[in-house]
Scaffold this motif. Structure first.
Motif, short mmCIF file in Angstrom:
data_model
loop_
_atom_site.label_atom_id
_atom_site.label_comp_id
_atom_site.label_asym_id
_atom_site.label_seq_id
_atom_site.Cartn_x
_atom_site.Cartn_y
_atom_site.Cartn_z
N THR A 17 0.84 -1.06 -0.08
CA THR A 17 0.00 0.01 0.10
C THR A 17 0.84 1.32 0.09
OG1 THR A 17 0.02 0.17 2.50
CG2 THR A 17 -1.73 -1.13 1.29
N GLN A 18 0.56 2.34 -0.48
CA GLN A 18 1.18 3.36 -0.68
C GLN A 18 1.61 3.94 0.99
OE1 GLN A 18 -1.09 6.93 -1.97
NE2 GLN A 18 0.63 8.02 -2.74
N THR A 19 0.90 3.85 1.94
CA THR A 19 0.93 4.21 3.34
C THR A 19 2.16 3.33 3.96
OG1 THR A 19 -1.17 4.71 3.74
CG2 THR A 19 0.14 4.34 5.54
N ARG A 20 2.11 2.03 3.64
CA ARG A 20 3.35 1.21 4.10
C ARG A 20 4.66 1.45 3.49
NH1 ARG A 20 -0.28 -4.31 4.11
NH2 ARG A 20 -1.08 -4.17 6.26
N ILE A 33 15.88 7.49 15.42
CA ILE A 33 14.61 6.75 15.43
C ILE A 33 13.40 7.80 15.93
CG2 ILE A 33 15.77 4.61 16.20
CD1 ILE A 33 15.51 5.41 19.32
N LEU A 34 11.92 7.34 15.43
CA LEU A 34 11.08 8.46 15.43
C LEU A 34 9.61 7.53 16.22
CD1 LEU A 34 10.97 9.43 11.55
CD2 LEU A 34 12.09 10.74 13.65
N SER A 35 9.07 8.59 17.01
CA SER A 35 7.79 7.97 17.26
C SER A 35 6.84 8.21 16.29
CB SER A 35 7.40 9.03 18.49
OG SER A 35 7.01 10.28 17.97
N VAL A 36 5.58 7.30 16.68
CA VAL A 36 4.46 7.15 15.73
C VAL A 36 4.08 8.66 15.18
CG1 VAL A 36 2.24 6.31 15.41
CG2 VAL A 36 3.82 5.00 16.39
N LYS A 37 4.02 9.42 16.32
CA LYS A 37 3.68 10.97 16.13
C LYS A 37 4.60 11.73 15.14
CE LYS A 37 1.15 11.28 20.41
NZ LYS A 37 0.86 11.68 21.86
N GLN A 38 5.83 11.59 15.24
CA GLN A 38 6.84 12.06 14.34
C GLN A 38 6.53 11.53 13.00
OE1 GLN A 38 9.91 10.85 16.92
NE2 GLN A 38 10.58 13.20 17.32
N LEU A 43 4.93 12.52 7.64
CA LEU A 43 4.30 12.08 6.36
C LEU A 43 2.85 12.86 5.95
CD1 LEU A 43 4.33 8.28 6.85
CD2 LEU A 43 5.90 9.58 5.26
N TYR A 44 2.50 13.57 6.86
CA TYR A 44 1.19 14.36 6.83
C TYR A 44 1.31 15.52 5.74
CZ TYR A 44 -3.03 16.71 7.74
OH TYR A 44 -4.39 17.31 7.40
N ILE A 45 2.61 15.82 5.61
CA ILE A 45 3.00 16.98 4.47
C ILE A 45 2.56 16.48 3.19
CG2 ILE A 45 4.72 18.60 3.43
CD1 ILE A 45 6.13 18.33 6.54
N ASN A 46 2.91 15.24 2.90
CA ASN A 46 2.63 14.81 1.51
C ASN A 46 1.50 13.94 1.32
OD1 ASN A 46 4.99 15.74 0.57
ND2 ASN A 46 6.24 14.08 1.29
N PHE A 47 0.91 13.44 2.35
CA PHE A 47 -0.39 12.36 2.56
C PHE A 47 -1.26 13.17 3.51
CE2 PHE A 47 3.53 9.79 1.68
CZ PHE A 47 3.12 9.30 0.30
N ASN A 48 -1.79 14.07 3.34
CA ASN A 48 -2.53 14.81 4.27
C ASN A 48 -4.08 14.00 4.57
OD1 ASN A 48 -4.03 15.63 1.96
ND2 ASN A 48 -3.81 17.74 2.38
N LEU A 50 -3.94 10.83 5.70
CA LEU A 50 -3.40 10.07 6.53
C LEU A 50 -4.05 10.11 8.07
CD1 LEU A 50 0.19 9.18 5.95
CD2 LEU A 50 -1.81 7.76 5.34
N SER A 51 -4.48 9.20 8.77
CA SER A 51 -4.69 9.42 9.91
C SER A 51 -3.55 8.95 10.99
CB SER A 51 -6.22 8.81 10.34
OG SER A 51 -6.03 7.33 10.48
N LEU A 52 -3.69 9.25 12.13
CA LEU A 52 -2.61 8.90 13.07
C LEU A 52 -3.01 7.20 13.32
CD1 LEU A 52 -0.53 9.46 14.92
CD2 LEU A 52 -1.94 10.15 16.70
N ALA A 53 -4.12 6.91 13.40
CA ALA A 53 -4.71 5.57 13.68
C ALA A 53 -4.08 4.74 12.57
CB ALA A 53 -6.23 5.30 13.91
N THR A 54 -4.08 5.17 11.30
CA THR A 54 -3.58 4.34 10.13
C THR A 54 -1.94 4.15 10.39
OG1 THR A 54 -5.22 5.11 8.84
CG2 THR A 54 -3.22 4.46 7.58
N ILE A 55 -1.31 5.02 10.76
CA ILE A 55 0.16 5.01 10.88
C ILE A 55 0.33 3.86 12.00
CG2 ILE A 55 2.12 6.24 11.66
CD1 ILE A 55 1.05 6.87 8.97
N TYR A 56 -0.50 3.99 13.17
CA TYR A 56 -0.19 3.19 14.25
C TYR A 56 -0.47 1.67 13.66
CZ TYR A 56 0.10 5.99 18.29
OH TYR A 56 0.46 7.02 19.28
N ARG A 57 -1.44 1.27 12.77
CA ARG A 57 -1.46 0.15 12.34
C ARG A 57 -0.64 -0.33 11.47
NH1 ARG A 57 -6.82 1.99 11.99
NH2 ARG A 57 -6.66 2.57 9.73
N VAL A 58 0.01 0.76 10.45
CA VAL A 58 1.02 0.22 9.62
C VAL A 58 2.19 0.01 10.39
CG1 VAL A 58 2.62 1.06 7.86
CG2 VAL A 58 0.18 1.49 7.56
#
Length: 139
Positions: A17-20, A33-38, A43-48, A50-58
């Motif tokens: 997937t594009q997100t993965r 090393i980055l936190s999920v929020k970071q 990524l939000y800049i290019n993929f606005n 996206l939700s935080l929940a999606t990032i957590y799942r990925v």
């Protein structure tokens, strides 16, 4: 680069997937090393959309198949990196330095010491003494 990431996702048994692709690509191109929020913020800049929940799942999916690794520091939130970065050695030093001048001197001394042993400092967190939360410091 994207085709290599796609192949690794397929080999790991994950749907491409594009997100993965975006998350794995971001983590492979970071020296820190980055936190999920970071990760989400970068990524939000290019993929606005996206939700935080999606990032957590990925992140959970990528970690389960071994494409990324989690690092947990003291009381801080979990941070993630590509497996290559995670295989680096992690040194955790706990101390409290109240004064900013002493904090700066400590960081410079630590950098000098580590450089003598050819150790590259990727990230540092310093407790300011005013709060319990560790604050990342950019060096």
């Amino acid at each position: 680069m994207t085709t290599q990431i796609q192949q690794r996702l397929k080999k790991a048994g994950l749907k491409v997937t594009q997100t993965r692709i975006a998350v794995l690509s971001l983590l492979e191109n970071q020296t820190e090393i980055l936190s999920v929020k970071q990760i989400y913020q970068k990524l939000y800049i290019n993929f606005n959309k996206l939700s935080l929940a999606t990032i957590y799942r990925v992140i959970k999916d990528l970690e389960e198949v071994g494409l990324i690794a989690q690092q947990q520091f003291y009381r801080g939130e979990a941070r993630y990196s590509a497996v290559e970065v995670a295989e680096s050695q992690v040194l955790q030093i706990k101390c409290v330095i109240d004064d900013h001048l002493n904090q700066t001197q400590f960081i410079h001394s630590l950098q000098d010491l580590l450089q003598k042993f050819n150790i590259h400092l990727l990230d540092i967190e310093v407790n300011t003494g005013n709060d319990i939360k560790l604050q990342p410091l950019k060096i």
